[in-house]
Design a protein around this motif. Sequence first.
Motif, PDB file in Angstrom:
ATOM      1  N   GLY A 292      -8.132   7.286   6.434  1.00 19.12           N
ATOM      2  CA  GLY A 292      -7.019   8.198   6.646  1.00 19.12           C
ATOM      3  C   GLY A 292      -5.778   7.559   7.218  1.00 19.12           C
ATOM      4  N   SER A 293      -5.864   6.314   7.658  1.00 20.99           N
ATOM      5  CA  SER A 293      -4.696   5.624   8.200  1.00 20.99           C
ATOM      6  C   SER A 293      -3.794   5.139   7.064  1.00 20.99           C
ATOM      7  CB  SER A 293      -5.128   4.444   9.066  1.00 20.99           C
ATOM      8  OG  SER A 293      -5.832   3.486   8.290  1.00 20.99           O
ATOM      9  N   TYR A 294      -2.577   4.737   7.427  1.00 21.47           N
ATOM     10  CA  TYR A 294      -1.595   4.290   6.434  1.00 21.47           C
ATOM     11  C   TYR A 294      -0.964   2.973   6.868  1.00 21.47           C
ATOM     12  CZ  TYR A 294      -1.676   8.690   3.854  1.00 21.47           C
ATOM     13  OH  TYR A 294      -2.062   9.758   3.083  1.00 21.47           O
ATOM     14  N   TRP A 295      -0.853   2.069   5.897  1.00 23.77           N
ATOM     15  CA  TRP A 295      -0.097   0.847   6.123  1.00 23.77           C
ATOM     16  C   TRP A 295       1.378   1.194   6.263  1.00 23.77           C
ATOM     17  CZ3 TRP A 295      -2.701  -3.568   6.984  1.00 23.77           C
ATOM     18  CH2 TRP A 295      -4.028  -3.634   6.545  1.00 23.77           C
ATOM     19  N   THR A 296       2.104   0.385   7.007  1.00 27.53           N
ATOM     20  CA  THR A 296       3.530   0.642   7.227  1.00 27.53           C
ATOM     21  C   THR A 296       4.325   0.501   5.946  1.00 27.53           C
ATOM     22  OG1 THR A 296       3.375  -0.075   9.522  1.00 27.53           O
ATOM     23  CG2 THR A 296       5.565  -0.102   8.520  1.00 27.53           C
ATOM     24  N   GLY A 297       4.067  -0.563   5.171  1.00 28.52           N
ATOM     25  CA  GLY A 297       4.868  -0.767   3.974  1.00 28.52           C
ATOM     26  C   GLY A 297       4.267  -1.771   3.019  1.00 28.52           C
ATOM     27  N   LEU A 298       4.970  -1.965   1.903  1.00 26.62           N
ATOM     28  CA  LEU A 298       4.538  -2.870   0.836  1.00 26.62           C
ATOM     29  C   LEU A 298       5.728  -3.672   0.336  1.00 26.62           C
ATOM     30  CD1 LEU A 298       2.210  -3.580  -1.333  1.00 26.62           C
ATOM     31  CD2 LEU A 298       3.468  -1.988  -2.799  1.00 26.62           C
ATOM     32  N   VAL A 299       5.565  -4.987   0.271  1.00 26.51           N
ATOM     33  CA  VAL A 299       6.553  -5.847  -0.391  1.00 26.51           C
ATOM     34  C   VAL A 299       6.182  -5.841  -1.873  1.00 26.51           C
ATOM     35  CG1 VAL A 299       7.558  -8.145  -0.538  1.00 26.51           C
ATOM     36  CG2 VAL A 299       6.830  -7.231   1.684  1.00 26.51           C
ATOM     37  N   PHE A 300       6.947  -5.123  -2.686  1.00 26.82           N
ATOM     38  CA  PHE A 300       6.491  -4.854  -4.047  1.00 26.82           C
ATOM     39  C   PHE A 300       6.702  -6.014  -5.004  1.00 26.82           C
ATOM     40  CE2 PHE A 300      10.633  -2.703  -3.504  1.00 26.82           C
ATOM     41  CZ  PHE A 300      11.399  -3.312  -4.493  1.00 26.82           C
ATOM     42  N   THR A 301       7.410  -7.039  -4.578  1.00 33.65           N
ATOM     43  CA  THR A 301       7.555  -8.202  -5.450  1.00 33.65           C
ATOM     44  C   THR A 301       6.306  -9.078  -5.456  1.00 33.65           C
ATOM     45  OG1 THR A 301       8.696  -9.291  -3.625  1.00 33.65           O
ATOM     46  CG2 THR A 301      10.061  -8.344  -5.385  1.00 33.65           C
ATOM     47  N   ASP A 302       5.524  -9.036  -4.379  1.00 35.18           N
ATOM     48  CA  ASP A 302       4.294  -9.844  -4.358  1.00 35.18           C
ATOM     49  C   ASP A 302       3.043  -9.010  -4.071  1.00 35.18           C
ATOM     50  OD1 ASP A 302       4.439  -9.311  -1.641  1.00 35.18           O
ATOM     51  OD2 ASP A 302       4.983 -11.349  -1.069  1.00 35.18           O
ATOM     52  N   GLY A 303       3.220  -7.679  -3.935  1.00 32.74           N
ATOM     53  CA  GLY A 303       2.076  -6.799  -3.752  1.00 32.74           C
ATOM     54  C   GLY A 303       1.406  -6.898  -2.400  1.00 32.74           C
ATOM     55  N   LYS A 304       2.106  -7.445  -1.410  1.00 32.20           N
ATOM     56  CA  LYS A 304       1.506  -7.607  -0.085  1.00 32.20           C
ATOM     57  C   LYS A 304       1.951  -6.496   0.864  1.00 32.20           C
ATOM     58  CE  LYS A 304       0.993 -12.636  -0.326  1.00 32.20           C
ATOM     59  NZ  LYS A 304       1.355 -13.933   0.294  1.00 32.20           N
ATOM     60  N   ARG A 305       0.991  -5.963   1.608  1.00 34.04           N
ATOM     61  CA  ARG A 305       1.326  -4.986   2.626  1.00 34.04           C
ATOM     62  C   ARG A 305       1.915  -5.714   3.826  1.00 34.04           C
ATOM     63  NH1 ARG A 305      -4.163  -2.159   0.967  1.00 34.04           N
ATOM     64  NH2 ARG A 305      -3.324  -0.340  -0.140  1.00 34.04           N
TER      65      ARG A 305
END
Length: 341
Positions: A292-305
């Motif tokens: 149920g927790s959430y990661w803060t964000g995603l760098v979408f150019t390399d797919g890394k959280r």
Amino acid sequence: MMRADLPSVPGVVSARDIRRTAESIAAAQEPDGAIPWFGGGHTDPWDHIESAMALTVGGLWDVARDAYIWSAKAQRSDGSWPMQVRAGVIENHDADTNFCAYLATGVLHALDVTGDTGFATEMWPTVRAGIDFVLGLQLGAHGEIHWSANESGSSGEALLTGCSSIFHSLGCAVTLAERMGDPRPDWAAARDRLGRALRHHPEAFLDKGRYSMDWYYPVLGGALRGAGAADRIAQRWNEFVVADLGIRCVSDAPWVTGAETCELVLALDAIGDTAAATSLFTAMQHLREPDGSYWTGLVFTDGKRWPEERTTWTAAAVVLAADALTRTTAGNGIFRDTLPR
């Protein structure tokens, strides 16, 4: 523990999903009631209240109450709170005016959801002292509020995002004052001045235009509504919104963040754009973990959280957005329709 209906966005998150998210926030709470960004992280007064609001929506009222009591106990004699605390130790003694105003939003939300007038009455002196502290820093020529203060005085600068949030909190404070039988027309007048600054004097605020929050917060906070709000959102939509992922935190970085996305959901809901709000809420669920927790964000150019942390305030924004979209609890309109005009 309060029994409550829980938000459920069909095909996106179930009521059980929302409860698990609330439980992930509760799991980070410290024994004294503080809710840090994550276990072992620091606590700030604004994100702490955002998390308490989500706990209330999630039906964990006893846990939320402990969080509000922490706020009352941590308040200083001048009505302020330190900007950053870790495990009970103050790391930054400065006061952020936006942080200090936000308790009014949380207490009004708690009253709306729970109907617990006794608790709101208990918290009222803390809210009142916080708002009076904040308005003591309404020192700008146009009614803007300086963003921080320390022993040497105020920062001398105002932030558009912070003042937009303060505008919202002042509306909550005015409403709460009326319900407490302690009306504060001086607060309403100060809010009116701040609203005019937000709408008509962009020069009064530091230029933080690369941040998405400066784009949508005048709408989220209620300073803009109607055609003006819709126009503001449309102007930079393509700059910040990334299809199927969410929105960028900053315009010049390939980084989408969950909390900002859900705050935009709340802003869109507040101006009636439910379709776009639901689409964005659905898009950001790639940040969810099974607990149920959430990661803060995603760098979408390399797919890394990034950063590699699951933050309570991101989870809180999800819960509040789900409640707004589904009109589930009696506090679902806290960013939409409960503020004085």
